[in-house]
Design a protein around this motif. Structure first.
Motif, PDB file in Angstrom:
ATOM      1  N   SER A   1       0.845  -1.190   0.000  1.00  0.00           N
ATOM      2  CA  SER A   1       0.000   0.000   0.000  1.00  0.00           C
ATOM      3  C   SER A   1       0.879   1.238   0.000  1.00  0.00           C
ATOM      4  O   SER A   1       1.923   1.262   0.650  1.00  0.00           O
ATOM      5  N   TYR A   2       0.440   2.256  -0.713  1.00  0.00           N
ATOM      6  CA  TYR A   2       1.201   3.486  -0.837  1.00  0.00           C
ATOM      7  C   TYR A   2       0.274   4.685  -0.729  1.00  0.00           C
ATOM      8  O   TYR A   2      -0.912   4.594  -1.037  1.00  0.00           O
ATOM      9  N   SER A   3       0.816   5.812  -0.324  1.00  0.00           N
ATOM     10  CA  SER A   3       0.091   7.068  -0.388  1.00  0.00           C
ATOM     11  C   SER A   3       0.913   8.018  -1.238  1.00  0.00           C
ATOM     12  O   SER A   3       2.121   7.858  -1.376  1.00  0.00           O
ATOM     13  N   ALA A   4       0.239   8.980  -1.833  1.00  0.00           N
ATOM     14  CA  ALA A   4       0.934   9.914  -2.718  1.00  0.00           C
ATOM     15  C   ALA A   4       0.285  11.282  -2.625  1.00  0.00           C
ATOM     16  O   ALA A   4      -0.902  11.407  -2.323  1.00  0.00           O
ATOM     17  N   LYS A   5       1.073  12.305  -2.888  1.00  0.00           N
ATOM     18  CA  LYS A   5       0.579  13.668  -2.952  1.00  0.00           C
ATOM     19  C   LYS A   5       1.093  14.264  -4.251  1.00  0.00           C
ATOM     20  O   LYS A   5       2.264  14.077  -4.593  1.00  0.00           O
ATOM     21  N   PHE A   6       0.229  14.948  -4.997  1.00  0.00           N
ATOM     22  CA  PHE A   6       0.663  15.538  -6.253  1.00  0.00           C
ATOM     23  C   PHE A   6      -0.191  16.742  -6.592  1.00  0.00           C
ATOM     24  O   PHE A   6      -1.237  16.955  -6.013  1.00  0.00           O
ATOM     25  N   GLU A   7       0.290  17.532  -7.523  1.00  0.00           N
ATOM     26  CA  GLU A   7      -0.416  18.713  -8.000  1.00  0.00           C
ATOM     27  C   GLU A   7      -0.704  18.559  -9.477  1.00  0.00           C
ATOM     28  O   GLU A   7       0.083  17.963 -10.209  1.00  0.00           O
ATOM     29  N   ILE A   8      -1.830  19.107  -9.888  1.00  0.00           N
ATOM     30  CA  ILE A   8      -2.145  19.217 -11.309  1.00  0.00           C
ATOM     31  C   ILE A   8      -2.278  20.703 -11.591  1.00  0.00           C
ATOM     32  O   ILE A   8      -3.093  21.392 -10.966  1.00  0.00           O
ATOM     33  N   LYS A   9      -1.459  21.219 -12.482  1.00  0.00           N
ATOM     34  CA  LYS A   9      -1.529  22.628 -12.834  1.00  0.00           C
ATOM     35  C   LYS A   9      -2.558  22.819 -13.932  1.00  0.00           C
ATOM     36  O   LYS A   9      -2.591  22.080 -14.904  1.00  0.00           O
ATOM     37  N   THR A  10      -3.410  23.818 -13.743  1.00  0.00           N
ATOM     38  CA  THR A  10      -4.421  24.136 -14.741  1.00  0.00           C
ATOM     39  C   THR A  10      -4.193  25.563 -15.208  1.00  0.00           C
ATOM     40  O   THR A  10      -3.350  26.276 -14.679  1.00  0.00           O
ATOM     41  N   ASN A  11      -4.974  25.961 -16.174  1.00  0.00           N
ATOM     42  CA  ASN A  11      -4.907  27.360 -16.587  1.00  0.00           C
ATOM     43  C   ASN A  11      -6.163  28.075 -16.098  1.00  0.00           C
ATOM     44  O   ASN A  11      -7.016  27.476 -15.462  1.00  0.00           O
ATOM     45  N   SER A  12      -6.290  29.330 -16.377  1.00  0.00           N
ATOM     46  CA  SER A  12      -7.391  30.133 -15.845  1.00  0.00           C
ATOM     47  C   SER A  12      -8.766  29.736 -16.390  1.00  0.00           C
ATOM     48  O   SER A  12      -9.773  30.230 -15.912  1.00  0.00           O
ATOM     49  N   SER A  13      -8.827  28.846 -17.373  1.00  0.00           N
ATOM     50  CA  SER A  13     -10.129  28.452 -17.902  1.00  0.00           C
ATOM     51  C   SER A  13     -10.855  27.487 -16.967  1.00  0.00           C
ATOM     52  O   SER A  13     -12.015  27.180 -17.181  1.00  0.00           O
ATOM     53  N   TYR A  14     -10.182  27.024 -15.910  1.00  0.00           N
ATOM     54  CA  TYR A  14     -10.819  26.136 -14.948  1.00  0.00           C
ATOM     55  C   TYR A  14     -11.158  26.935 -13.700  1.00  0.00           C
ATOM     56  O   TYR A  14     -10.297  27.283 -12.909  1.00  0.00           O
ATOM     57  N   PRO A  15     -12.442  27.253 -13.528  1.00  0.00           N
ATOM     58  CA  PRO A  15     -12.848  28.133 -12.435  1.00  0.00           C
ATOM     59  C   PRO A  15     -12.839  27.424 -11.079  1.00  0.00           C
ATOM     60  O   PRO A  15     -12.753  26.202 -10.995  1.00  0.00           O
ATOM     61  N   VAL A  16     -12.965  28.234 -10.052  1.00  0.00           N
ATOM     62  CA  VAL A  16     -13.132  27.721  -8.700  1.00  0.00           C
ATOM     63  C   VAL A  16     -14.353  26.811  -8.684  1.00  0.00           C
ATOM     64  O   VAL A  16     -15.363  27.096  -9.331  1.00  0.00           O
ATOM     65  N   GLY A  17     -14.256  25.686  -7.996  1.00  0.00           N
ATOM     66  CA  GLY A  17     -15.398  24.789  -7.920  1.00  0.00           C
ATOM     67  C   GLY A  17     -15.004  23.394  -7.486  1.00  0.00           C
ATOM     68  O   GLY A  17     -13.841  23.105  -7.218  1.00  0.00           O
ATOM     69  N   ASN A  18     -16.002  22.550  -7.414  1.00  0.00           N
ATOM     70  CA  ASN A  18     -15.809  21.148  -7.051  1.00  0.00           C
ATOM     71  C   ASN A  18     -15.582  20.327  -8.310  1.00  0.00           C
ATOM     72  O   ASN A  18     -16.259  20.534  -9.319  1.00  0.00           O
ATOM     73  N   TYR A  19     -14.667  19.400  -8.235  1.00  0.00           N
ATOM     74  CA  TYR A  19     -14.307  18.570  -9.372  1.00  0.00           C
ATOM     75  C   TYR A  19     -14.292  17.106  -8.970  1.00  0.00           C
ATOM     76  O   TYR A  19     -14.131  16.784  -7.798  1.00  0.00           O
ATOM     77  N   THR A  20     -14.455  16.249  -9.970  1.00  0.00           N
ATOM     78  CA  THR A  20     -14.283  14.819  -9.760  1.00  0.00           C
ATOM     79  C   THR A  20     -13.178  14.338 -10.683  1.00  0.00           C
ATOM     80  O   THR A  20     -12.899  14.958 -11.704  1.00  0.00           O
ATOM     81  N   GLY A  21     -12.576  13.256 -10.308  1.00  0.00           N
ATOM     82  CA  GLY A  21     -11.511  12.710 -11.141  1.00  0.00           C
ATOM     83  C   GLY A  21     -11.448  11.206 -11.000  1.00  0.00           C
ATOM     84  O   GLY A  21     -12.083  10.615 -10.128  1.00  0.00           O
ATOM     85  N   THR A  22     -10.690  10.590 -11.867  1.00  0.00           N
ATOM     86  CA  THR A  22     -10.443   9.165 -11.795  1.00  0.00           C
ATOM     87  C   THR A  22      -8.943   8.964 -11.688  1.00  0.00           C
ATOM     88  O   THR A  22      -8.195   9.456 -12.539  1.00  0.00           O
ATOM     89  N   LEU A  23      -8.522   8.288 -10.658  1.00  0.00           N
ATOM     90  CA  LEU A  23      -7.115   7.984 -10.446  1.00  0.00           C
ATOM     91  C   LEU A  23      -6.896   6.526 -10.801  1.00  0.00           C
ATOM     92  O   LEU A  23      -7.609   5.655 -10.301  1.00  0.00           O
ATOM     93  N   GLN A  24      -5.965   6.264 -11.709  1.00  0.00           N
ATOM     94  CA  GLN A  24      -5.690   4.894 -12.138  1.00  0.00           C
ATOM     95  C   GLN A  24      -4.230   4.551 -11.916  1.00  0.00           C
ATOM     96  O   GLN A  24      -3.354   5.391 -12.110  1.00  0.00           O
ATOM     97  N   VAL A  25      -4.001   3.309 -11.532  1.00  0.00           N
ATOM     98  CA  VAL A  25      -2.655   2.745 -11.469  1.00  0.00           C
ATOM     99  C   VAL A  25      -2.602   1.679 -12.544  1.00  0.00           C
ATOM    100  O   VAL A  25      -3.444   0.777 -12.579  1.00  0.00           O
ATOM    101  N   CYS A  26      -1.634   1.810 -13.445  1.00  0.00           N
ATOM    102  CA  CYS A  26      -1.589   0.927 -14.605  1.00  0.00           C
ATOM    103  C   CYS A  26      -0.206   0.313 -14.790  1.00  0.00           C
ATOM    104  O   CYS A  26       0.793   0.885 -14.380  1.00  0.00           O
ATOM    105  N   SER A  27      -0.201  -0.811 -15.427  1.00  0.00           N
ATOM    106  CA  SER A  27       1.023  -1.406 -15.933  1.00  0.00           C
ATOM    107  C   SER A  27       1.095  -0.971 -17.388  1.00  0.00           C
ATOM    108  O   SER A  27       0.281  -1.378 -18.208  1.00  0.00           O
ATOM    109  N   GLY A  28       2.023  -0.079 -17.699  1.00  0.00           N
ATOM    110  CA  GLY A  28       2.064   0.533 -19.024  1.00  0.00           C
ATOM    111  C   GLY A  28       1.332   1.860 -18.976  1.00  0.00           C
ATOM    112  O   GLY A  28       1.192   2.473 -17.921  1.00  0.00           O
ATOM    113  N   THR A  29       0.825   2.319 -20.096  1.00  0.00           N
ATOM    114  CA  THR A  29       0.128   3.592 -20.184  1.00  0.00           C
ATOM    115  C   THR A  29      -1.370   3.368 -20.024  1.00  0.00           C
ATOM    116  O   THR A  29      -1.958   2.585 -20.767  1.00  0.00           O
ATOM    117  N   CYS A  30      -1.987   4.051 -19.086  1.00  0.00           N
ATOM    118  CA  CYS A  30      -3.420   3.879 -18.826  1.00  0.00           C
ATOM    119  C   CYS A  30      -4.253   4.256 -20.049  1.00  0.00           C
ATOM    120  O   CYS A  30      -4.010   5.284 -20.671  1.00  0.00           O
TER     121      CYS A  30
END
Length: 75
Positions: A26-55
């Motif tokens: 088991s592992y934990s991780a912390k990371f940032e995703i940089k966006t540009n100004s076209s992404y306003p303040v708000g709530n977001y959802t995402g999908t985090l995948q761990v893959c063998s190779g390219t997801c």
């Protein structure tokens, strides 16, 4: 990680990290995703995948090992 903005007029964005040599466990991780100004303040959802190779590329030697939905807020 792929992020889907709450405003469907905005395109989803994603970020990838290459990590090699992890042992089974088991592992934990912390990371940032940089966006540009076209992404306003708000709530977001995402999908985090761990893959063998390219997801999501569909190559025969690649596989999704784990997948989870995540929620976060841009302030």
């Amino acid at each position: 990680m792929t992020v889907n903005p709450p405003d469907t007029s905005l395109k989803p964005f994603s970020s990838s990290y290459l990590n090699e040599g992890f042992e089974i466990g088991s592992y934990s991780a912390k990371f940032e995703i940089k966006t540009n100004s076209s992404y306003p303040v708000g709530n977001y959802t995402g999908t985090l995948q761990v893959c063998s190779g390219t997801c999501g590329m569909g190559n025969p030697n690649e596989a999704t090992l784990s997948s989870a939905n995540v929620k976060f807020t841009i302030k």
